[in-house]
Structure formats: C-alpha cells, structure tokens
Design a protein around this motif. Structure first.
Motif, PDB file in Angstrom:
ATOM      1  N   VAL A   1      26.756  58.027 -47.410  1.00 24.31           N
ATOM      2  CA  VAL A   1      27.127  59.440 -47.554  1.00 24.31           C
ATOM      3  C   VAL A   1      26.183  60.326 -46.768  1.00 24.31           C
ATOM      4  N   ARG A   2      24.889  60.071 -46.863  1.00 21.52           N
ATOM      5  CA  ARG A   2      23.907  60.892 -46.142  1.00 21.52           C
ATOM      6  C   ARG A   2      24.069  60.746 -44.629  1.00 21.52           C
ATOM      7  N   ARG A   3      24.364  59.515 -44.178  1.00 21.42           N
ATOM      8  CA  ARG A   3      24.530  59.296 -42.743  1.00 21.42           C
ATOM      9  C   ARG A   3      25.773  60.014 -42.215  1.00 21.42           C
ATOM     10  N   LEU A   4      26.901  59.863 -42.928  1.00 20.96           N
ATOM     11  CA  LEU A   4      28.130  60.520 -42.483  1.00 20.96           C
ATOM     12  C   LEU A   4      28.005  62.037 -42.557  1.00 20.96           C
ATOM     13  N   ARG A   5      27.247  62.520 -43.532  1.00 20.91           N
ATOM     14  CA  ARG A   5      27.055  63.972 -43.642  1.00 20.91           C
ATOM     15  C   ARG A   5      26.236  64.490 -42.472  1.00 20.91           C
ATOM     16  N   ARG A   6      25.223  63.715 -42.034  1.00 20.32           N
ATOM     17  CA  ARG A   6      24.427  64.123 -40.873  1.00 20.32           C
ATOM     18  C   ARG A   6      25.259  64.091 -39.595  1.00 20.32           C
TER      19      ARG A   6
ATOM     20  N   ALA B   1      34.781  61.217 -48.593  1.00 22.50           N
ATOM     21  CA  ALA B   1      35.384  60.659 -49.805  1.00 22.50           C
ATOM     22  C   ALA B   1      36.526  59.708 -49.464  1.00 22.50           C
ATOM     23  N   ARG B   2      37.348  60.086 -48.465  1.00 26.42           N
ATOM     24  CA  ARG B   2      38.443  59.202 -48.058  1.00 26.42           C
ATOM     25  C   ARG B   2      37.921  57.946 -47.384  1.00 26.42           C
ATOM     26  N   ALA B   3      36.880  58.084 -46.569  1.00 29.14           N
ATOM     27  CA  ALA B   3      36.362  56.930 -45.838  1.00 29.14           C
ATOM     28  C   ALA B   3      35.697  55.916 -46.776  1.00 29.14           C
ATOM     29  N   LEU B   4      34.943  56.400 -47.764  1.00 27.61           N
ATOM     30  CA  LEU B   4      34.228  55.511 -48.680  1.00 27.61           C
ATOM     31  C   LEU B   4      34.989  55.222 -49.960  1.00 27.61           C
ATOM     32  N   ARG B   5      36.151  55.899 -50.141  1.00 29.04           N
ATOM     33  CA  ARG B   5      36.989  55.697 -51.320  1.00 29.04           C
ATOM     34  C   ARG B   5      36.240  56.025 -52.606  1.00 29.04           C
TER      35      ARG B   5
ATOM     36  N   SER C   1      35.238  63.221 -54.481  1.00 29.09           N
ATOM     37  CA  SER C   1      34.536  64.284 -53.770  1.00 29.09           C
ATOM     38  C   SER C   1      33.318  64.766 -54.542  1.00 29.09           C
ATOM     39  N   LYS C   2      33.375  64.720 -55.881  1.00 31.89           N
ATOM     40  CA  LYS C   2      32.223  65.135 -56.679  1.00 31.89           C
ATOM     41  C   LYS C   2      31.026  64.221 -56.444  1.00 31.89           C
ATOM     42  N   THR C   3      31.298  62.915 -56.324  1.00 27.11           N
ATOM     43  CA  THR C   3      30.211  61.979 -56.046  1.00 27.11           C
ATOM     44  C   THR C   3      29.613  62.216 -54.676  1.00 27.11           C
ATOM     45  N   VAL C   4      30.468  62.462 -53.682  1.00 26.29           N
ATOM     46  CA  VAL C   4      29.968  62.744 -52.331  1.00 26.29           C
ATOM     47  C   VAL C   4      29.122  64.012 -52.339  1.00 26.29           C
ATOM     48  N   LEU C   5      29.572  65.049 -53.033  1.00 33.87           N
ATOM     49  CA  LEU C   5      28.822  66.302 -53.082  1.00 33.87           C
ATOM     50  C   LEU C   5      27.483  66.115 -53.778  1.00 33.87           C
ATOM     51  N   ARG C   6      27.459  65.326 -54.858  1.00 35.53           N
ATOM     52  CA  ARG C   6      26.203  65.096 -55.555  1.00 35.53           C
ATOM     53  C   ARG C   6      25.229  64.299 -54.701  1.00 35.53           C
ATOM     54  N   TYR C   7      25.708  63.283 -53.981  1.00 33.57           N
ATOM     55  CA  TYR C   7      24.840  62.507 -53.104  1.00 33.57           C
ATOM     56  C   TYR C   7      24.331  63.360 -51.941  1.00 33.57           C
ATOM     57  N   ALA C   8      25.198  64.226 -51.415  1.00 35.73           N
ATOM     58  CA  ALA C   8      24.800  65.053 -50.277  1.00 35.73           C
ATOM     59  C   ALA C   8      23.718  66.054 -50.657  1.00 35.73           C
ATOM     60  N   ARG C   9      23.714  66.499 -51.904  1.00 38.23           N
ATOM     61  CA  ARG C   9      22.723  67.479 -52.344  1.00 38.23           C
ATOM     62  C   ARG C   9      21.431  66.843 -52.845  1.00 38.23           C
ATOM     63  N   SER C  10      21.428  65.534 -53.052  1.00 38.83           N
ATOM     64  CA  SER C  10      20.250  64.862 -53.598  1.00 38.83           C
ATOM     65  C   SER C  10      19.391  64.309 -52.477  1.00 38.83           C
ATOM     66  N   THR C  11      18.095  64.262 -52.736  1.00 39.15           N
ATOM     67  CA  THR C  11      17.160  63.683 -51.780  1.00 39.15           C
ATOM     68  C   THR C  11      16.965  62.193 -51.994  1.00 39.15           C
ATOM     69  N   GLN C  12      17.310  61.682 -53.162  1.00 35.48           N
ATOM     70  CA  GLN C  12      17.261  60.259 -53.429  1.00 35.48           C
ATOM     71  C   GLN C  12      18.443  59.876 -54.299  1.00 35.48           C
ATOM     72  N   CYS C  13      18.736  58.580 -54.316  1.00 35.66           N
ATOM     73  CA  CYS C  13      19.910  58.109 -55.042  1.00 35.66           C
ATOM     74  C   CYS C  13      19.736  58.370 -56.532  1.00 35.66           C
ATOM     75  N   PRO C  14      20.646  59.104 -57.163  1.00 35.73           N
ATOM     76  CA  PRO C  14      20.493  59.425 -58.585  1.00 35.73           C
ATOM     77  C   PRO C  14      20.951  58.295 -59.486  1.00 35.73           C
ATOM     78  N   ASP C  15      20.788  58.535 -60.794  1.00 39.30           N
ATOM     79  CA  ASP C  15      21.275  57.622 -61.829  1.00 39.30           C
ATOM     80  C   ASP C  15      20.636  56.255 -61.727  1.00 39.30           C
ATOM     81  N   TRP C  16      19.350  56.233 -61.427  1.00 39.56           N
ATOM     82  CA  TRP C  16      18.637  54.959 -61.397  1.00 39.56           C
ATOM     83  C   TRP C  16      17.904  54.763 -62.701  1.00 39.56           C
TER      84      TRP C  16
END
Length: 260
Positions: free
Chosen positions: A211-216, A225-229, A232-247
C-alpha cells in the motif's frame, strides 16, 4: 433431451443424431406435451443465482427428492418463497444458504419444516475458520512441523558449541588482577532477539508495504484497493500510518487451544 434443449439447440442436436427437425417443430411438440400434475414435496432446496452479479438476482426452488427444479422467482427478497411455501404444507426439510431473507421466508411460510444449512456454505465456513486458526498459530505450527534433529546432528551441534581453548589463548593476567578493575574491559551487552512474526503478521506487513509503495507511485485509494483486493478503509488506514498497525508483539494471549 431435445425437449430439454428447446428450439434451435435441440434442432442442432437432432442434426448430429441424423434426425433432422426444425426448432419450431420441437417447440410445438414441447407445448403439446400435457403438463405433469404437481406432486407433493418433502425435501426442498432454496438458493439464489446471479443474472448480473451485484445487481440482478433470482431464486430457484429444487425438489431434492427427485433432483429437479420446481420454480424460479425474480429477486431474492424471500416474499415469493414464503408465499409458495404456504401453499405446500407437506414440506419437512428445507436446505438453504445463510441469506437472512430466506431464513425469514422459511420461518413464515413453513414453520413445521426443519431448516438445514447447505453443504456448500458449511464447508466454506469451516475452511475460513480453519484458515483463520492457522494464521493465528502459524509460528507454533512451524515449530511443530520442524523435523527433530538426528543423533549425529545433535552430537555435531554439541561439538561445535563447546569452545576449544589452546595454550596460546590462555590469559596471562595474574590471578590478583580481575576484569572488574580493568578499565579497558567492556561489559558484554545482552542481545535481545526480535519478536517472531506469525504468518498473519507477515502477510499484513507485506500488504502494508504494498500500500505504501503504490501510494508513493501516485495511485489513488480506490485503485490500490482494487489492485490488492482489500477495502478502501484499510488502504486509507495503512496510507496514514507510519508502521503496520494491529501488531501484537507482546506475550502471546491465552487461547482455548493452549491446554491441547
């Protein structure tokens, strides 16, 4: 077979069988056949089908005892199904999917019948649960699947782990001098092993990196969202985060499988 295919398809099959007949003749013969009297049904299956997925749906009723279709309805809201079931009080068992409209229709139209989830959805639900369970305990499964070391491998491992000190390596420091008083001796730092990631965490990290690579690269949220299936909410959350959440990098949580 010709009657089942209908007009032109039946005509083409008849030509292959060396029985030339037109499609109109087949249709006339089909209309001339007297309709069968409706029999009582004991075991009925209900399912939906898509004429255009996501837009137009229909409903099919199947006689499970004779293995043939009974009726077709437009839509899948369940109202025609409930009305049909009320006119057939002899139904004993109904197999259906987990669509709520069908459950309500069966309850209203045939309260005496036993409702059974069909095998397709049962197998699908079991597969999803097992896959989720394996993802949660991926590291434990990897450890359990590792082949145990042989006796030769264990002996080689013990030999390699035992340090061999030669006479040239013996320290010449007098016994009265200790390392505690030597200012040039640095304390050995303890190394902390990084936490082990499970399969689910590693897959989430890979998806986060994508997500971060495609956003850059300038792609939009919807395109990613379509490419990774993914949503959109998950893509938006990943794009706004500096590290992978929910670890969950802390101690593993207790589960119902621990005692097994």
């Amino acid at each position: 077979m010709l009657f089942a295919l209908g007009g032109e398809p039946g005509s083409r099959l008849a030509a292959e069988l060396a029985v030339p007949i037109s499609g109109d003749t087949i249709l006339r013969r089909v209309k001339a056949v007297p309709a069968e009297h409706e029999t009582s049904y004991r075991f009925v299956g209900i399912d939906d089908f898509a004429l255009r997925k996501g837009h137009t749906y229909g409903t099919i009723l199947v006689d499970l005892q004779r293995g043939r279709g009974i009726d077709l309805f437009d839509g899948r809201d369940g109202a025609p199904v409930a009305a049909w079931l009320k006119t057939h009080p002899g139904i004993e068992v109904i197999t259906r999917d987990l669509w709520a409209a069908y459950a309500n229709a069966c309850t209203v139209g045939a309260p005496q019948a036993t409702q059974v989830a069909d095998r397709f959805h049962l197998v699908g639900n079991i597969r999803e649960l097992v896959e989720r369970l394996f993802e949660q305990h991926g590291s434990a499964l990897d450890t359990a699947l590792e082949s145990p070391p042989t006796a030769d491998a264990e002996s080689r491992l013990e030999t390699a782990s035992t340090p061999v000190i030669s006479s040239e390596q013996v320290p010449t420091t007098p016994p009265s001098v200790t390392t505690a008083g030597n200012p040039n001796t640095l304390p050995e730092l303890a190394t902390v092993a990084p936490p082990v990631r499970s399969h689910g965490q590693q897959r989430r990290q890979d998806r986060f990196d994508d997500v971060r690579r495609l956003r850059r690269e300038g792609q939009s949220i919807r395109q990613i969202a379509r490419a990774l299936r993914i949503s959109s909410k998950t893509v938006l959350r990943y794009a706004r985060s500096t590290q992978c959440p929910d670890w969950n990098l802390g101690a593993p949580r207790a589960t119902r499988l621990d005692r097994f």
